[in-house]
Design a protein around this motif. Structure first.
Motif, PDB file in Angstrom:
ATOM      1  N   ASP A 160       0.819  -1.215   0.000  1.00  0.00           N
ATOM      2  CA  ASP A 160       0.000   0.000   0.000  1.00  0.00           C
ATOM      3  C   ASP A 160       0.852   1.264   0.000  1.00  0.00           C
ATOM      4  O   ASP A 160       0.569   2.214  -0.740  1.00  0.00           O
ATOM      5  CB  ASP A 160      -0.938   0.004   1.208  1.00  0.00           C
ATOM      6  CG  ASP A 160      -2.043  -1.037   1.087  1.00  0.00           C
ATOM      7  OD1 ASP A 160      -2.303  -1.486  -0.048  1.00  0.00           O
ATOM      8  OD2 ASP A 160      -2.632  -1.396   2.122  1.00  0.00           O
ATOM      9  N   SER A 161       1.886   1.281   0.831  1.00  0.00           N
ATOM     10  CA  SER A 161       2.709   2.491   0.901  1.00  0.00           C
ATOM     11  C   SER A 161       3.550   2.666  -0.357  1.00  0.00           C
ATOM     12  O   SER A 161       3.793   3.795  -0.801  1.00  0.00           O
ATOM     13  CB  SER A 161       3.603   2.468   2.142  1.00  0.00           C
ATOM     14  OG  SER A 161       4.418   1.325   2.168  1.00  0.00           O
ATOM     15  N   LYS A 200       2.617   1.822  -3.365  1.00  0.00           N
ATOM     16  CA  LYS A 200       1.689   2.345  -4.370  1.00  0.00           C
ATOM     17  C   LYS A 200       1.454   3.835  -4.162  1.00  0.00           C
ATOM     18  O   LYS A 200       1.390   4.615  -5.118  1.00  0.00           O
ATOM     19  CB  LYS A 200       0.362   1.589  -4.292  1.00  0.00           C
ATOM     20  CG  LYS A 200      -0.648   2.006  -5.355  1.00  0.00           C
ATOM     21  CD  LYS A 200      -1.909   1.159  -5.280  1.00  0.00           C
ATOM     22  CE  LYS A 200      -2.897   1.545  -6.373  1.00  0.00           C
ATOM     23  NZ  LYS A 200      -4.125   0.702  -6.317  1.00  0.00           N
ATOM     24  N   LYS A 201       1.382   4.242  -2.917  1.00  0.00           N
ATOM     25  CA  LYS A 201       1.132   5.645  -2.595  1.00  0.00           C
ATOM     26  C   LYS A 201       2.322   6.527  -2.947  1.00  0.00           C
ATOM     27  O   LYS A 201       2.165   7.617  -3.508  1.00  0.00           O
ATOM     28  CB  LYS A 201       0.817   5.776  -1.104  1.00  0.00           C
ATOM     29  CG  LYS A 201       0.586   7.203  -0.632  1.00  0.00           C
ATOM     30  CD  LYS A 201       0.308   7.226   0.863  1.00  0.00           C
ATOM     31  CE  LYS A 201       0.112   8.652   1.370  1.00  0.00           C
ATOM     32  NZ  LYS A 201      -0.131   8.684   2.835  1.00  0.00           N
ATOM     33  N   ARG A 231       3.675   5.428  -7.075  1.00  0.00           N
ATOM     34  CA  ARG A 231       2.649   5.429  -8.128  1.00  0.00           C
ATOM     35  C   ARG A 231       3.099   4.576  -9.320  1.00  0.00           C
ATOM     36  O   ARG A 231       3.254   5.071 -10.442  1.00  0.00           O
ATOM     37  CB  ARG A 231       2.346   6.858  -8.568  1.00  0.00           C
ATOM     38  CG  ARG A 231       1.743   7.705  -7.461  1.00  0.00           C
ATOM     39  CD  ARG A 231       1.424   9.095  -7.925  1.00  0.00           C
ATOM     40  NE  ARG A 231       2.616   9.796  -8.358  1.00  0.00           N
ATOM     41  CZ  ARG A 231       2.599  10.965  -8.986  1.00  0.00           C
ATOM     42  NH1 ARG A 231       1.454  11.554  -9.261  1.00  0.00           N
ATOM     43  NH2 ARG A 231       3.718  11.538  -9.345  1.00  0.00           N
ATOM     44  N   TRP A 255       4.842   9.160   6.176  1.00  0.00           N
ATOM     45  CA  TRP A 255       4.455   8.274   5.077  1.00  0.00           C
ATOM     46  C   TRP A 255       5.050   6.881   5.230  1.00  0.00           C
ATOM     47  O   TRP A 255       4.357   5.890   5.076  1.00  0.00           O
ATOM     48  CB  TRP A 255       4.892   8.869   3.731  1.00  0.00           C
ATOM     49  CG  TRP A 255       3.988   9.942   3.216  1.00  0.00           C
ATOM     50  CD1 TRP A 255       3.164  10.742   3.955  1.00  0.00           C
ATOM     51  CD2 TRP A 255       3.827  10.344   1.860  1.00  0.00           C
ATOM     52  NE1 TRP A 255       2.506  11.624   3.147  1.00  0.00           N
ATOM     53  CE2 TRP A 255       2.891  11.406   1.844  1.00  0.00           C
ATOM     54  CE3 TRP A 255       4.388   9.930   0.659  1.00  0.00           C
ATOM     55  CZ2 TRP A 255       2.497  12.044   0.672  1.00  0.00           C
ATOM     56  CZ3 TRP A 255       4.001  10.572  -0.513  1.00  0.00           C
ATOM     57  CH2 TRP A 255       3.062  11.609  -0.507  1.00  0.00           C
TER      58      TRP A 255
END
Length: 264
Positions: free
Chosen positions: A74-75, A77-78, A81, A115
């Motif tokens: 998830d991180s 992808k964040k 990108r 993040w």
């Protein structure tokens, strides 16, 4: 620019294959690497860990970096990108490919406050997967507002925060790694495998003439005469070792400090 530095720059000795795009995708990258080595130019390749086959097929380089921008799907992808739907599988497979390389390998971690600074156990798991020689941890650099990024200065960690993160990470690495060096001015800390700690002294620098000699023999033998990162290491200067008074700044260089601004 100092005249001697200008003249030195006319004869490049090192090439960073990084920054814009993904250099490992270039179909003739191995030929280009060979040309650089033939001219006595060292090679520093940075890949975003999305092309595991290309990592496996890559010719030896002086130092191979993999950008480990996050430790969970998830991180990642964040932050990155990624373009591929199977980006996480590609990422993990790239780390597996890295572990099989003989030359110097590096995980490059960029810390983005709020993040990806809380994922220590996951980062430790990724280290055990790729077994890099080094882990380079750097605080993110804020470059101003952009439509491509919503980072702010609030996301930039202080150097002390980077050091604290690294110390906690090392504690999770089963004693195989230690903090070896730092460069406070760059907000960067280097973790090294303890095989580079020889008789109580760090050998994290590179013996470039030795590397080129080994590379020449490797090429002339058709790849039969292999070599590893241990074969071209050099001692780390005292001023670069973690905890030194200089905090990684070469005392031979002239350092300029901003004048303290007046209160408004």
């Amino acid at each position: 620019v100092q005249p001697e530095r200008f003249l030195e720059g006319l004869t490049p000795q090192h090439c960073a294959l990084s920054l814009v795009g993904e250099p490992i995708m270039y179909p003739k990258i191995n030929k280009f690497i060979d040309l650089l080595h033939d001219k006595g130019i060292s090679t520093f390749m940075v890949t975003n860990a999305q092309f595991p086959d290309a990592i496996r097929d890559l010719s030896p380089v002086t130092q191979l970096y993999v950008s480990v921008d996050a430790s969970t799907k998830d991180s990642l992808k964040k932050i990155d990108r990624p373009l591929f739907r199977d980006f996480w599988d590609r990422f993990l497979e790239s780390l597996d490919a890295l572990s099989a390389k003989n030359q110097r390998t590096v995980y490059r971690l960029t810390l983005v406050k709020a993040w990806n600074t809380e994922e220590l156990d996951n980062y430790a798991s990724l280290v055990s997967r790729g077994n890099p020689d080094f882990i380079e941890v750097k605080g993110v650099t804020y470059c101003g507002e952009s439509k491509a990024s919503n980072l702010t200065m609030e996301n930039v960690p202080w150097h002390t925060e980077v050091v604290n993160f690294v110390q906690e990470l090392v504690d999770r690495l089963d004693g195989d790694y230690e903090i070896a060096a730092e460069h406070e001015h760059s907000n960067c800390v280097l973790v090294a495998n303890k095989k580079f700690l020889v008789d109580g002294k760090w050998w994290t620098w590179i013996d470039y003439p030795k590397f080129h000699s080994l590379m020449k023999r490797f090429k002339e033998s058709g790849g039969e005469e292999k070599f590893s990162s241990d074969d071209y290491m050099a001692p780390t200067p005292d001023w670069a070792v973690f905890g030194a008074e200089e905090r990684g700044f070469d005392p031979k260089e002239e350092r300029h400090f901003r004048k303290k601004q007046k209160d408004v």
